[in-house]
Design an enzyme around this catalytic site. Structure first.
Site, PDB file in Angstrom:
ATOM      1  CE1 TYR A  79      -4.569 -11.542  21.286  1.00  0.00           C
ATOM      2  CE2 TYR A  79      -2.573 -12.830  21.624  1.00  0.00           C
ATOM      3  CZ  TYR A  79      -3.846 -12.709  21.114  1.00  0.00           C
ATOM      4  OH  TYR A  79      -4.403 -13.766  20.427  1.00  0.00           O
ATOM      5  CE1 TYR A  85      -9.123   2.413   8.296  1.00  0.00           C
ATOM      6  CE2 TYR A  85      -9.756   4.496   9.302  1.00  0.00           C
ATOM      7  CZ  TYR A  85      -8.786   3.678   8.749  1.00  0.00           C
ATOM      8  OH  TYR A  85      -7.480   4.126   8.660  1.00  0.00           O
ATOM      9  CB  VAL A 120      -3.830  -9.708   7.945  1.00  0.00           C
ATOM     10  CG1 VAL A 120      -2.468  -9.268   7.494  1.00  0.00           C
ATOM     11  CG2 VAL A 120      -4.901  -8.674   7.688  1.00  0.00           C
ATOM     12  CG  ASN A 159      -4.979 -14.241  12.282  1.00  0.00           C
ATOM     13  OD1 ASN A 159      -5.183 -15.180  13.065  1.00  0.00           O
ATOM     14  ND2 ASN A 159      -5.793 -13.966  11.273  1.00  0.00           N
ATOM     15  CB  THR A 177      -6.552  -0.788  -1.164  1.00  0.00           C
ATOM     16  OG1 THR A 177      -5.739  -1.039  -0.014  1.00  0.00           O
ATOM     17  CG2 THR A 177      -8.005  -1.019  -0.820  1.00  0.00           C
ATOM     18  CB  ALA A 212      -1.086   1.041  11.111  1.00  0.00           C
ATOM     19  N   GLY A 229       0.825  -1.212   0.000  1.00  0.00           N
ATOM     20  CA  GLY A 229       0.000   0.000   0.000  1.00  0.00           C
ATOM     21  C   GLY A 229       0.853   1.253   0.000  1.00  0.00           C
TER      22      GLY A 229
HETATM   23  P1  NAD Z   1      -3.517   1.564   1.541  1.00  0.00           P
HETATM   24  O1  NAD Z   1      -4.907   1.185   1.193  1.00  0.00           O
HETATM   25  O2  NAD Z   1      -2.681   2.208   0.501  1.00  0.00           O
HETATM   26  O3  NAD Z   1      -2.717   0.318   2.095  1.00  0.00           O
HETATM   27  C1  NAD Z   1      -3.318  -0.761   2.780  1.00  0.00           C
HETATM   28  C2  NAD Z   1      -2.679  -2.044   2.299  1.00  0.00           C
HETATM   29  O4  NAD Z   1      -3.240  -3.149   3.025  1.00  0.00           O
HETATM   30  C3  NAD Z   1      -2.938  -2.318   0.814  1.00  0.00           C
HETATM   31  O5  NAD Z   1      -1.743  -2.679   0.178  1.00  0.00           O
HETATM   32  C4  NAD Z   1      -3.950  -3.468   0.830  1.00  0.00           C
HETATM   33  O6  NAD Z   1      -3.868  -4.267  -0.329  1.00  0.00           O
HETATM   34  C5  NAD Z   1      -3.569  -4.187   2.099  1.00  0.00           C
HETATM   35  N1  NAD Z   1      -4.656  -4.986   2.691  1.00  0.00           N
HETATM   36  C6  NAD Z   1      -5.933  -4.587   2.940  1.00  0.00           C
HETATM   37  N2  NAD Z   1      -6.631  -5.599   3.506  1.00  0.00           N
HETATM   38  C7  NAD Z   1      -5.776  -6.647   3.616  1.00  0.00           C
HETATM   39  C8  NAD Z   1      -5.898  -7.963   4.110  1.00  0.00           C
HETATM   40  N3  NAD Z   1      -7.049  -8.425   4.625  1.00  0.00           N
HETATM   41  N4  NAD Z   1      -4.811  -8.777   4.073  1.00  0.00           N
HETATM   42  C9  NAD Z   1      -3.633  -8.333   3.563  1.00  0.00           C
HETATM   43  N5  NAD Z   1      -3.464  -7.104   3.056  1.00  0.00           N
HETATM   44  C10 NAD Z   1      -4.516  -6.261   3.097  1.00  0.00           C
HETATM   45  O7  NAD Z   1      -3.611   2.525   2.837  1.00  0.00           O
HETATM   46  P2  NAD Z   1      -2.469   3.323   3.607  1.00  0.00           P
HETATM   47  O8  NAD Z   1      -2.810   4.751   3.561  1.00  0.00           O
HETATM   48  O9  NAD Z   1      -1.132   2.878   3.180  1.00  0.00           O
HETATM   49  O10 NAD Z   1      -2.736   2.845   5.109  1.00  0.00           O
HETATM   50  C11 NAD Z   1      -1.937   1.863   5.727  1.00  0.00           C
HETATM   51  C12 NAD Z   1      -2.368   1.691   7.176  1.00  0.00           C
HETATM   52  O11 NAD Z   1      -2.228   2.923   7.888  1.00  0.00           O
HETATM   53  C13 NAD Z   1      -3.818   1.234   7.333  1.00  0.00           C
HETATM   54  O12 NAD Z   1      -3.887   0.322   8.394  1.00  0.00           O
HETATM   55  C14 NAD Z   1      -4.535   2.517   7.713  1.00  0.00           C
HETATM   56  O13 NAD Z   1      -5.665   2.270   8.479  1.00  0.00           O
HETATM   57  C15 NAD Z   1      -3.460   3.263   8.496  1.00  0.00           C
HETATM   58  N6  NAD Z   1      -3.697   4.717   8.429  1.00  0.00           N
HETATM   59  C16 NAD Z   1      -3.400   5.426   7.309  1.00  0.00           C
HETATM   60  C17 NAD Z   1      -3.659   6.784   7.288  1.00  0.00           C
HETATM   61  C18 NAD Z   1      -3.336   7.633   6.075  1.00  0.00           C
HETATM   62  O14 NAD Z   1      -3.640   8.836   6.079  1.00  0.00           O
HETATM   63  N7  NAD Z   1      -2.707   7.131   5.042  1.00  0.00           N
HETATM   64  C19 NAD Z   1      -4.237   7.422   8.396  1.00  0.00           C
HETATM   65  C20 NAD Z   1      -4.556   6.643   9.504  1.00  0.00           C
HETATM   66  C21 NAD Z   1      -4.264   5.290   9.527  1.00  0.00           C
END
Ligand code: NAD
Ligand code: UDP
Length: 333
Positions: free
Chosen positions: A159, A145, A59, A99, A37, A114, A12
């Site tokens: 945990y 979410y 995951v 997990n 995504t 995260a 991601g």
């Molecule tokens: P993103 O959508 O670009 O990345 C998420 C990644 O997780 C993707 O590569 C997707 O394919 C993978 N994924 C989703 N569900 C999955 C699953 N069940 N098994 C394996 N892979 C899975 O989003 P991001 O912006 O890179 O966010 C990454 C993390 O940071 C997330 O957990 C998000 O909640 C957290 N976060 C991001 C922001 C932000 O502004 N970017 C803010 C708060 C929290």
């Protein structure tokens, strides 16, 4: 000895930058992603590295490996993505946390989760300190979410209490930069793509709602600081306290791109938080971390990235990694 690190969601936006940063410091990185995504293109610069391994895995299913550290980032982050299959989003957050906690326990690894500013919901306390319990609608469209992430925090802290797990929770505030998906609907990518294509800039509601935007290189540095602070569990806010309205962001993007796009107003999505700004005193005091890339500078890198991407040229994210004034790496286009 090199550290063996698992990054879930590594294909991601944030995950790919994190993998890159960890590899650059000589670590061995296992990236786990289901590409729901994320994208293989984000991993292209990493695949030639012999210390990098990619595994396609959800995951929500158990996973076993001998690792020293785990960053659990797997979860869709943009509202249109996480609402598309809401039940899957809940499963990813909740089962993913179980997990990864089981894996960390078995491997005796440190686990960083995260989490998100969304745990504060539509906040009545401003800016948001970690002590604030939040104001989330538990049955609304964002709950898959928000509540999924809140439950993941609960799982990790239980945990720790029940199994002495070495864990940490980072509450990440809106982060932007190169490799955001052009169609994932988040405000920074939407506005830049619309401006570059001369299309109307879509302001949801009156545009007076605020967000605080953090550049990706700062955020990755914060996550790594937290992982390295082995006795810190948090939760700790990571974000840039510079707050602006959505309307101000739109005007900035129009000015920086020299676009002739006009502003159009669209319906405000349900439960859209009216204000958001991180209190980052805790991160500053405990992690000695604070963001250093101002919004205008980070937007410049991000606009340059999307200009190349929309022109069909391969965005040269890695080649152009530069050093910021204070010595930390800045990811530019
Ligand atoms: P993103 O959508 O670009 O990345 C998420 C990644 O997780 C993707 O590569 C997707 O394919 C993978 N994924 C989703 N569900 C999955 C699953 N069940 N098994 C394996 N892979 C899975 O989003 P991001 O912006 O890179 O966010 C990454 C993390 O940071 C997330 O957990 C998000 O909640 C957290 N976060 C991001 C922001 C932000 O502004 N970017 C803010 C708060 C929290
Ligand atoms: N937003 C907007 N136009 C867009 C996309 C988003 O006005 O094209 C607004 C949205 O309503 C919200 C803010 O920008 O108030 C941030 O939205 P985003 O989806 O990026 O993140 P989140 O709401 O999860 O903070």
């Amino acid at each position: 000895m090199a550290t063996r690190i698992l990054v879930t969601g590594g294909a991601g936006f944030l995950g790919s930058h994190l993998c890159e940063s960890l590899l650059a410091d000589g670590n061995e990185v296992i990236c786990l992603d289901d590409f729901s995504t994320g994208s293989p293109a984000n991993l292209e610069p990493l695949l030639e590295n012999r210390r990098f391994t990619f595994l396609r895995h959800d995951v929500a299913s158990p996973f076993h490996a001998q690792v020293d550290e785990i960053y659990n980032l797997a979860c869709p982050a943009s509202p249109i993505h996480y609402q598309m299959d809401a039940l899957r989003t809940v499963r990813t957050s909740v089962l993913g946390a179980f997990n990864m906690a089981d894996l960390a326990k078995a491997a005796n690894a440190r686990l960083l989760q995260a989490s998100t500013s969304e745990v504060y919901g539509d906040p009545e306390v401003h800016p948001q300190p970690e002590e604030y319990w939040g104001r989330v609608n538990p049955i609304g469209v964002r709950a898959c979410y928000d509540e999924g992430k809140r439950c993941a925090e609960t799982i990790l802290f239980d945990y720790r209490r029940q199994h002495n797990l070495n864990m940490a929770v980072a509450r990440i505030f809106n982060t932007y930069g190169p490799r955001m998906h052009p169609n994932d609907g988040r405000v920074v990518s939407n506005f830049i793509v619309q401006a570059l294509q001369g299309k109307p800039i879509t302001i949801y509601g009156n545009g007076q709602q605020t967000r605080s935007f953090c550049y990706v290189a700062d955020l990755v540095a914060g996550l790594r600081r937290l992982m390295a602070s082995r006795h810190v569990s948090g939760p700790i806010n990571l974000g840039n306290p510079g707050e602006c309205t959505v309307l101000e962001l739109a005007r900035m993007v129009i000015e920086m791109t020299g676009s002739r796009s006009k502003l159009v107003h669209r319906k405000l999505p349900a439960d859209d938080p009216r204000q958001r700004r991180p209190a980052i005193e805790k991160a500053h005091r405990i992690l000695k971390w604070q963001p250093s890339v101002p919004l205008a500078e980070g937007l410049g890198y991000t606009i340059a990235y999307f200009e190349r991407r929309l022109a069909g040229r391969r965005p040269a994210v890695r080649e152009a990694t530069a050093k910021h004034a204070d010595g930390h790496a800045v990811i530019t286009a």
